[in-house]
Design an enzyme around this catalytic site. Structure first.
Site, short mmCIF file in Angstrom:
data_model
loop_
_atom_site.label_atom_id
_atom_site.label_comp_id
_atom_site.label_asym_id
_atom_site.label_seq_id
_atom_site.Cartn_x
_atom_site.Cartn_y
_atom_site.Cartn_z
N CYS A 9 -13.92 -35.90 -29.02
CA CYS A 9 -13.70 -36.33 -30.40
C CYS A 9 -12.99 -35.24 -31.21
CB CYS A 9 -15.02 -36.76 -31.05
SG CYS A 9 -14.78 -37.65 -32.60
N HIS A 37 -17.19 -40.92 -27.21
CA HIS A 37 -18.37 -40.06 -27.09
C HIS A 37 -19.16 -40.37 -25.83
CE1 HIS A 37 -18.33 -37.89 -30.96
NE2 HIS A 37 -17.67 -38.96 -31.39
N GLU A 60 -21.20 -38.61 -24.35
CA GLU A 60 -22.58 -38.09 -24.43
C GLU A 60 -23.54 -39.13 -24.98
OE1 GLU A 60 -20.24 -37.39 -26.49
OE2 GLU A 60 -20.97 -37.07 -28.52
#
Ligand SMILES: [Mn+2]
Length: 231
Positions: free
Chosen positions: A107, A208, A210
């Site tokens: 990001c 993202h 994660e």
């Protein structure tokens, strides 16, 4: 080296930022890394020690980068920047590239990579987007499709030229920095992944992973490949 040391710049103070930090840490640890959180000390001495001790770096999400760093004045829709974090992360990123350390830029991290190579950003994409790119509340789930270059690193790791990804950004890469190329695009044409020409290992994604990794198995591959590259 069984557990490579991976440096991750601190996200900041407060419960929410610590929760976001935990998401990166957990994915890296699950992939077999020892995570070192890095305070924003941009003195050359501090950067040198960090570069010496860490095997690779993950540049995480965060606030908008100061537009001055890519030659623009701040528009009203640009978020409040964090100059200390910008200075530290840019110095660290430049040092890490010189040392050819494996990189995972997520990001803001991907946007920072573009700025480090002289590229520019859209300060706000709200008026140009067709899909929801700032889908904060569904951050664990895919919200828009992307098209991947099958020859790119993320294309190979995700084993597809079309996947859907989550999205939590209101800025995007505009002009691509010299030495970078676009590895994935949103339907509107926003870069969703970048790659560095001739670099040993650099994953740079706008989404993202994660937050997706817990539900979407294939996204874990990005962390595993990165940690393996750091070994
Ligand atoms: Mn997006």
């Amino acid at each position: 080296m069984l557990y490579p040391a991976i440096g991750v710049p601190l996200l900041g103070k407060g419960v929410f930022r610590r929760y976001m930090q935990y998401k990166y840490t957990r994915c890296l640890e699950k992939a077999g890394a020892s995570v070192w959180l890095l305070p924003w000390n941009d003195t050359p001495e501090a950067i040198e020690v960090i570069l010496d001790r860490c095997d690779g770096f993950l540049f995480p999400g965060g606030p908008d980068i100061q537009p001055q760093l890519y030659g623009q004045l701040a528009q009203p829709s640009c978020g409040i920047p964090n100059p200390a974090r910008d200075a530290f992360e840019l110095a660290l990123l430049r040092g890490a590239i010189e040392a050819e350390k494996p990189l995972f830029c997520i990001c803001r991290g991907m946007q920072l990579l573009n700025v480090a190579f002289g590229g520019t950003l859209f300060q706000d994409i709200k008026s140009q987007q067709e899909y929801a790119h700032m889908d904060f509340w569904h951050r664990a789930y895919a919200t828009h499709p992307i098209e991947l270059d099958p020859e790119s690193l993320p294309g190979k790791l995700l084993e597809s030229d079309a996947v859907t990804v989550n999205s939590m950004h209101h800025q995007a890469v505009n002009q691509i920095g010299d030495g970078l190329w676009v590895a994935a695009e949103s339907p509107e044409g926003f870069p969703e992944a970048l790659e560095m020409e001739g670099y040993p290992f650099c994953l740079a994604v706008q989404w993202h992973p994660e937050h997706m990794a817990a539900q979407t198995k294939i996204q874990r591959k990005l962390f595993r490949a990165f940690v393996d590259a750091c070994r």
